[in-house]
Design an enzyme around this catalytic site. Structure first.
Site, short mmCIF file in Angstrom:
data_model
loop_
_atom_site.label_atom_id
_atom_site.label_comp_id
_atom_site.label_asym_id
_atom_site.label_seq_id
_atom_site.Cartn_x
_atom_site.Cartn_y
_atom_site.Cartn_z
N ILE A 106 31.66 73.32 16.64
CA ILE A 106 32.75 74.22 16.23
C ILE A 106 33.21 75.04 17.42
CG2 ILE A 106 33.24 76.30 14.89
CD1 ILE A 106 31.89 75.16 12.59
N LYS A 107 32.25 75.48 18.20
CA LYS A 107 32.52 76.32 19.37
C LYS A 107 33.63 75.73 20.24
CE LYS A 107 31.82 79.72 22.03
NZ LYS A 107 32.21 81.03 21.53
N GLY A 108 33.57 74.40 20.44
CA GLY A 108 34.64 73.74 21.15
C GLY A 108 34.64 73.96 22.65
#
Lengths: 545, 248
Positions: free
Chosen positions: B127-129
């Site tokens: 999610i952090k990407g």
């Protein structure tokens, strides 16, 4: 090491943090004491002097442990059936016995009564030779440090070599020492942590690193002894006690006088998916060996910051340091042996990133005043822009200088680009020397105000760490595992979920039977650092002279 | 400067100025400095200015050279692989997946071989990407299964089958002696063996050391290099699924 108190932390909160770490660790230690692993048993045989490998490079310790396990199991320990076989005259020595066992020509049994006692006595004698060798290596180190001296400055400068070929590593390590490195780390081949055996002999083929083998350890230590004499300071050698063979590598390192070992309590679980029980059992043995050998451990908290955001996850570093400290103390390590890790990994685009780094580094320094903290350079935000990277490394060095870190891993501007050029290492060392020379005295002047940004941030991180430890000690899972294992299973650390019933190396874990006997563990459990302290105290006196 | 011919820019158009640093395995003396200038000339720097020379130990010298290169760059001759698909926002990608598949797109990701460095795969999947873009886990219509590091190829294939993966993402960051190439060809061969022809998931590899344009040789559908963002990967997957749908 002395470090003036600069942050005003509530001693009650600090005490609570340590108490929680102790509470989280205790049930895991008790699990470690109720199990053994194939690698612990192999390490025990290595202490008893069994080395070498067959023509396919499968070590004899692996053959012997496998044979005993197949015939009588390992739950009583490997040495009792092995020494019983020797006493029964099955073979003249361990090496012959292992060779015969590998071709199925020995039958092992679990002796009882007088025969069991005789086998255990013989095993204790055999294993004590290895422990004596570790003690002798420790004394040699103390003598050499006494004669040649420690680095003149703090932090110690830690440099990495990683060619894959031990005979290339040696001149590079010697050159690095001549350029100013106080500690040489030989990076391991990337695959090694998941090998369930220790390769044998001098090796010239590795991937992004060189295999850790007993012979490679010996060759490199001898080369660094030469250069230590030439330079008039004792240059230390580091390798990795992590992965599936932690206990064996720790043992080999102790016998070959390595000075530091990477050894983290949870790294293998979280980042290598090694089974949690396997890790904690192996880790306790390896740390007991490190304690006895006078080896400084380096823990791996930098890894939390490369996989998560370094600001949001700052408190996970503190939690890991506290757990690492607890597990280390339980295994007999002393404060001076705790190279607790932390890293400069905050995104440089974040406002006040340098002030945040200072706050985190000062918090670690103050929580562990007697530990030689290991300060790790930026990697995640090194982009390939080597010029910007060089500046970032300069700021990293400045934090190291201002906060009195014990061990400084030299950052390379080519991080994430190529393995460092000769010139990159030279430039990196110039960077370190300039900053140390220009600013290391700042530890004396730098006292951030009580309610300023830095102190407030440090207290916030400590508070978050205590909250996380609270959550850990109250965690639970349906299987009724200890809270720390439940927390590891549900992704509390770095979002990686690692249940105690899965992971690599699980099949090498064995629950101990009531009659389990391991002469190495018996002696290590009974050993107290006091005896060694006499040597250390004598060495310190000598150094002052 | 007319048309497609350019030269490097120092501080004046057309000055051709570049900087260069290197090490020669010779002790630092006048001869070493002459040797550095000779190398610079052979590299097309004329005139070359030796601005810094420093001994590194007894046997090596480090140099910094500035100079004007005689070479010209013809922009018309430059060949690059342009992105052949439109870049979609997360929202548009989700909508497209819903329309194309009427279910979630399943992505299985892993580092294979001995590589333990998950930075690449994590930057794309977590999610952090990466670079301010959220990773694929953030996409409502994508199911992400991240197997982490040092995954064995048979395990990867088995998991991809069990999850009915539409796409398999493999990352190779740290490599030596072409390990990334061996690992990738081994992986793609294993998938071709395990699946009926035409039903192999979209195979994507990423890493700084892959050559653009070598996808076919490696047996994969797409290669992504340094600096790739999750949005590019998601957009590519949508594009490739649409293309495959159109084909069948």
């Amino acid at each position: 090491m002395t470090s003036p108190a600069r942050l005003e932390l509530d001693p009650e909160v600090v005490r609570k943090a340590r108490a929680l770490a102790r509470r989280a660790a205790a049930p895991v230690v008790s699990i470690a004491k109720r199990h053994t692993t194939v690698s612990v048993e192999r390490a025990t045989l290595r202490l008893a002097g069994l080395s070498g490998a067959d023509h396919e490079r499968v070590p004899w310790v692996n053959h012997l442990v496998t044979a005993v396990r197949e015939q009588v199991g390992l739950e009583h320990g490997v040495t009792t059936p092995v020494y019983d076989a020797l006493l029964r005259g099955e073979a003249a020595d361990l090496a012959t016995l292992a060779q015969m066992a590998s071709s199925g020509n020995v039958s092992f049994r679990l002796p009882t009564g007088r025969e069991e006692k005789a086998a255990q006595r013989a095993a204790t004698r055999g294993v004590s030779l290895g422990l004596k060798r570790i003690d002798a290596a420790r004394r040699t180190r103390e003598r050499l440090v006494n004669r040649l001296g420690d680095p003149r400055q703090k932090p110690w400068i830690y440099l990495i070599v990683a060619t894959g070929d031990i005979y290339e590593d040696i001149p590079q390590a010697q050159a690095a020492a001549r350029e100013g490195a106080d500690v040489i780390a030989v990076i391991r081949s990337t695959g090694q942590s998941l090998l369930d055996y220790v390769p044998e002999g001098a090796t010239r083929e590795g991937f992004a690193g060189t295999y850790a083998t007993q012979e490679n350890f010996r060759l490199m230590r001898a080369a660094l002894d030469d250069v230590s004499k030439e330079l008039g300071r004792y240059v230390r050698l580091t390798n990795y006690a992590s992965g599936l063979c932690m206990p064996e590598i720790a043992t080999l390192a102790g016998m070959e006088r390595l000075d530091m070992m990477l050894n983290d309590s949870m790294y293998g679980i979280l980042f290598r998916d090694i089974n949690p029980i396997r890790t904690f059992v192996d880790q306790r043995f390896s740390r007991q060996i490190h304690a006895r050998a006078g080896i400084i451990i380096n823990t791996g908290e930098d890894n939390y910051l490369t996989t998560a955001d370094a600001v949001e996850a700052a408190h996970t570093v503190t939690v890991s340091q506290l757990l690492n400290e607890r597990f280390a103390k339980e295994a007999g390590l002393e404060d001076w042996q705790l190279g607790l890790g932390h890293a400069f990994e905050i995104n440089p685009d974040v406002p006040d990133s340098f002030r945040l780094e200072l706050a985190h580094a000062m918090l670690a320094r103050q929580l562990f005043p007697k530990a030689p903290l290991k300060w790790m350079p930026p990697t995640k935000h090194m982009t390939g822009d080597v010029f910007r990277g060089y500046l970032l490394d300069g700021f990293f060095n400045l934090v190291g200088a201002m906060t009195g870190q014990g061990i400084l891993l030299v950052g390379m501007m080519t991080e994430a680009v190529v393995t460092p050029f000769l010139s990159d290492r030279d430039l990196a060392l110039q960077n370190v020397r300039y900053v140390m020379n220009a600013a290391s005295g700042l530890t004396e002047d730098f006292h951030p105000p009580r309610d300023g940004f830095i102190q407030t941030r440090a207290r916030q991180v400590l508070g978050e760490a205590v909250d996380l430890l609270e959550r850990i000690v109250h965690d639970s899972d349906p299987a009724g595992d200890p809270p720390l294992l439940a927390a590891i299973a549900d992704g509390t650390f770095g979002l990686m979920k690692r249940p105690a019933t899965a992971g690599k190396g699980l099949d090498g874990v064995v629950e101990r039977a009531p009659g389990y006997h391991n002469p190495a563990i018996a002696e290590l459990d009974a050993w107290a650092p006091d005896r060694a302290q006499r040597h250390t105290a004598a060495a310190a006196k000598g150094a002052r002279r | 400067m007319t048309g497609s011919i350019v030269r490097p820019y120092g501080d004046t158009t057309g000055d051709g100025m570049v900087q260069l640093s290197f090490t020669l395995p010779v002790p630092h003396d006048k001869r070493a400095e002459g040797a550095a200038l000779q190398l610079a000339r052979k590299m097309g720097l004329e005139p070359a200015l030796l601005v810094h020379a420093k001994a590194m130990g007894p046997d090596f010298t480090f140099f910094v050279v500035y100079g004007s290169v005689t070479h010209l760059v013809d922009l018309d001759e430059v060949q690059v692989i342009e992105r052949e698909y439109p870049l979609l926002s997360a929202k548009d990608a989700n909508t497209a997946i819903r329309k194309l598949l009427r279910r979630k797109l399943v992505v299985v990701g892993a580092c294979i071989g001995t590589d333990a460095h998950t930075v690449g795969i994590d930057a794309i999947l977590n999610i952090k990407g990466f670079a301010g873009e959220k990773g694929l886990e953030y996409y409502r219509e994508i199911k992400v299964v991240n197997l982490g590091a040092q995954v064995l190829v048979p395990d990867l294939v088995a998991r991809a089958r069990a999850e009915k993966a539409d796409a398999v993402l493999v990352s190779q960051v740290v490599t030596q002696k072409d390990a990334h190439i061996h690992n990738t060809t081994q992986m793609s061969a294993a998938f071709r063996e395990a699946y009926p022809a035409g039903q192999v998931p979209i195979l994507v590899v990423g890493g700084p050391r892959f050559e653009e344009g070598s996808a076919a040789t490696l047996g994969v559908d797409r290669i992504f290099g340094r600096g790739t963002t999750p949005g590019e990967v998601a957009s590519y997957l949508v594009h490739e699924i649409a293309t495959r749908k159109g084909r069948s």
